[in-house]
Design a protein around this motif. Structure first.
Motif, mmCIF file in Angstrom:
data_model
loop_
_atom_site.group_PDB
_atom_site.id
_atom_site.type_symbol
_atom_site.label_atom_id
_atom_site.label_comp_id
_atom_site.label_asym_id
_atom_site.label_seq_id
_atom_site.Cartn_x
_atom_site.Cartn_y
_atom_site.Cartn_z
ATOM 1 N N CYS A 32 0.818 -1.227 0.000
ATOM 2 C CA CYS A 32 0.000 0.000 0.000
ATOM 3 C C CYS A 32 0.847 1.270 0.000
ATOM 4 O O CYS A 32 0.642 2.144 -0.856
ATOM 5 C CB CYS A 32 -0.980 -0.005 1.161
ATOM 6 N N PRO A 33 1.791 1.416 0.933
ATOM 7 C CA PRO A 33 2.606 2.645 0.879
ATOM 8 C C PRO A 33 3.421 2.762 -0.400
ATOM 9 O O PRO A 33 3.589 3.862 -0.932
ATOM 10 C CB PRO A 33 3.497 2.539 2.117
ATOM 11 N N THR A 34 3.897 1.631 -0.913
ATOM 12 C CA THR A 34 4.633 1.674 -2.182
ATOM 13 C C THR A 34 3.736 2.170 -3.304
ATOM 14 O O THR A 34 4.142 3.003 -4.123
ATOM 15 C CB THR A 34 5.185 0.281 -2.528
ATOM 16 N N SER A 35 2.500 1.681 -3.340
ATOM 17 C CA SER A 35 1.565 2.085 -4.395
ATOM 18 C C SER A 35 1.222 3.561 -4.296
ATOM 19 O O SER A 35 1.104 4.255 -5.316
ATOM 20 C CB SER A 35 0.288 1.239 -4.310
ATOM 21 N N MET A 52 1.925 6.568 -6.944
ATOM 22 C CA MET A 52 0.876 7.457 -7.426
ATOM 23 C C MET A 52 1.329 8.913 -7.350
ATOM 24 O O MET A 52 1.053 9.712 -8.249
ATOM 25 C CB MET A 52 -0.413 7.242 -6.623
ATOM 26 N N VAL A 53 2.012 9.255 -6.268
ATOM 27 C CA VAL A 53 2.575 10.604 -6.139
ATOM 28 C C VAL A 53 3.578 10.862 -7.261
ATOM 29 O O VAL A 53 3.586 11.945 -7.868
ATOM 30 C CB VAL A 53 3.250 10.787 -4.770
ATOM 31 N N ARG A 54 4.398 9.861 -7.544
ATOM 32 C CA ARG A 54 5.401 10.009 -8.602
ATOM 33 C C ARG A 54 4.726 10.192 -9.963
ATOM 34 O O ARG A 54 5.183 11.002 -10.788
ATOM 35 C CB ARG A 54 6.320 8.785 -8.614
ATOM 36 N N HIS A 67 -4.728 -8.700 -0.071
ATOM 37 C CA HIS A 67 -5.686 -8.028 -0.953
ATOM 38 C C HIS A 67 -5.108 -7.852 -2.356
ATOM 39 O O HIS A 67 -3.894 -7.884 -2.563
ATOM 40 C CB HIS A 67 -6.073 -6.656 -0.376
ATOM 41 N N THR A 68 -6.009 -7.665 -3.288
ATOM 42 C CA THR A 68 -5.619 -7.390 -4.660
ATOM 43 C C THR A 68 -4.802 -6.106 -4.708
ATOM 44 O O THR A 68 -5.144 -5.112 -4.065
ATOM 45 C CB THR A 68 -6.872 -7.226 -5.541
ATOM 46 N N ALA A 69 -3.726 -6.133 -5.467
ATOM 47 C CA ALA A 69 -2.873 -4.949 -5.603
ATOM 48 C C ALA A 69 -2.922 -4.460 -7.042
ATOM 49 O O ALA A 69 -2.648 -5.202 -7.972
ATOM 50 C CB ALA A 69 -1.437 -5.293 -5.204
ATOM 51 N N GLY A 70 -3.278 -3.212 -7.198
ATOM 52 C CA GLY A 70 -3.401 -2.615 -8.525
ATOM 53 C C GLY A 70 -4.373 -1.458 -8.436
ATOM 54 O O GLY A 70 -5.048 -1.281 -7.422
ATOM 55 N N SER A 71 -4.447 -0.651 -9.473
ATOM 56 C CA SER A 71 -5.309 0.532 -9.443
ATOM 57 C C SER A 71 -6.208 0.585 -10.666
ATOM 58 O O SER A 71 -5.796 0.223 -11.779
ATOM 59 C CB SER A 71 -4.470 1.814 -9.404
ATOM 60 N N TYR A 72 -7.433 1.025 -10.432
ATOM 61 C CA TYR A 72 -8.358 1.323 -11.521
ATOM 62 C C TYR A 72 -8.160 2.768 -11.947
ATOM 63 O O TYR A 72 -7.947 3.652 -11.107
ATOM 64 C CB TYR A 72 -9.802 1.123 -11.080
ATOM 65 N N VAL A 73 -8.254 3.009 -13.248
ATOM 66 C CA VAL A 73 -8.097 4.365 -13.783
ATOM 67 C C VAL A 73 -9.349 4.741 -14.567
ATOM 68 O O VAL A 73 -9.771 4.004 -15.471
ATOM 69 C CB VAL A 73 -6.856 4.468 -14.696
ATOM 70 N N GLN A 108 5.944 0.512 -13.676
ATOM 71 C CA GLN A 108 6.765 1.710 -13.537
ATOM 72 C C GLN A 108 5.903 2.963 -13.654
ATOM 73 O O GLN A 108 5.078 3.073 -14.581
ATOM 74 C CB GLN A 108 7.854 1.742 -14.610
ATOM 75 N N PRO A 109 6.062 3.915 -12.746
ATOM 76 C CA PRO A 109 5.261 5.146 -12.802
ATOM 77 C C PRO A 109 5.338 5.863 -14.147
ATOM 78 O O PRO A 109 4.357 6.463 -14.599
ATOM 79 C CB PRO A 109 5.852 6.001 -11.673
#
Length: 203
Positions: free
Chosen positions: A80-83, A87-89, A165-171, A187-188
Motif C-alpha cells: 500500500c505505501p509503495t503504491s 501514485m505521487v510520482r 488483498h488485490t494490488a493494482g489501481s483502476y483508472v 513503472q510510474p
C-alpha cells in the motif's frame, strides 16, 4: 513465500480470472496502453463512499480529472505505501497535468481505519489525495463489484491482523468512465504515459 510475493500472486491470479473475460483490445487506430485496457467493462462503474473529511463522494465529484482508485489499508506494511508513493510520482511526472490526477485510497479495513487515521495517512503522501471508507458490509459489496479480493490474516492478537488483498489501481477518464487497470509494480513512467493518452487522445 514471503508476504510481498504472496500478494503479487493473489493479484496475478485475480487479474487473470477477470482480464481474460473482460479485456477489450484496442483497435489499430486506438491508443496502445501499457495498463490493461478495460474500457466498456460492466463493473466498477461508480461508488458512494465517505472521504476522510466526512464528505460523501462518488465519481461525478471528480469530473474533469483522471481518477486512480487503489484498495488497501493503512497498516499494510509494504504494497500500500509503495503504491501510494508511486501514485505521487505519477502525478509529478505529469508535470502541468498533475493537477488533473485525483488519487483515491479505499480502505478494506474500515474497522481499524478511522477517518482521522485515514486523513493522516493521506497527508503522508499528497494532501490532494483522498481516503474513502464505508461500513464493513458495504465494503464487502463494493469489493465484489470491483472484483477486489481481500481477506484478514489473523495475528497474535485480535486487532493485529493483516489483510491479503488485490494490488493494482483502476483508472477512470475525465468523464468518469472506467478505462484501465494498472498492475502493482508497473513503472510510474509507463502509467503516466497512459494517463497522458487519456488526457490528450489526439496528441
Amino acid at each position: 513465500m514471503n508476504k510481498r510475493h504472496a500478494l503479487q500472486k493473489i493479484a496475478a491470479g485475480a487479474l487473470g480470472l477477470w482480464a481474460a473475460a473482460h479485456l477489450i483490445a484496442c483497435g489499430p487506430s486506438g491508443p496502445a496502453f501499457t495498463a490493461i485496457n478495460i474500457t466498456g467493462a460492466d463493473y466498477a462503474k461508480d461508488f458512494a463512499l465517505t472521504d476522510h473529511n466526512g464528505q460523501l463522494r462518488s465519481l461525478k465529484d471528480f469530473r474533469g480529472k483522471i481518477v486512480m482508485v487503489f484498495f488497501g489499508y493503512t497498516q499494510c506494511p509494504d504494497v500500500c505505501p509503495t503504491s501510494m508513493v508511486e501514485m505521487v510520482r505519477i502525478k509529478q511526472l505529469l508535470g502541468p497535468d498533475g493537477d488533473k490526477l485525483q488519487g483515491l485510497f479505499v480502505t478494506v479495513d474500515p474497522e481499524r481505519d478511522q477517518p482521522e487515521m485515514l486523513k493522516a495517512y493521506m497527508e503522508n503522501f499528497d494532501p490532494t489525495f483522498l481516503a474513502l471508507y464505508t461500513t464493513p458490509e458495504k465494503t464487502a459489496a463494493l469489493a465484489k463489484d470491483y472484483k477486489v479480493y481481500y481477506k484478514k490474516v489473523p495475528g497474535p492478537t485480535p486487532t493485529s491482523y493483516t489483510i491479503d488483498h488485490t494490488a493494482g489501481s483502476y483508472v477512470y477518464d475525465t468523464q468518469g468512465n472506467l478505462r484501465l487497470f494498472t498492475r502493482y509494480g508497473t513503472q510510474p513512467e509507463l502509467t503516466a504515459a497512459d494517463i497522458r493518452l487519456l488526457l490528450h487522445p489526439a496528441a
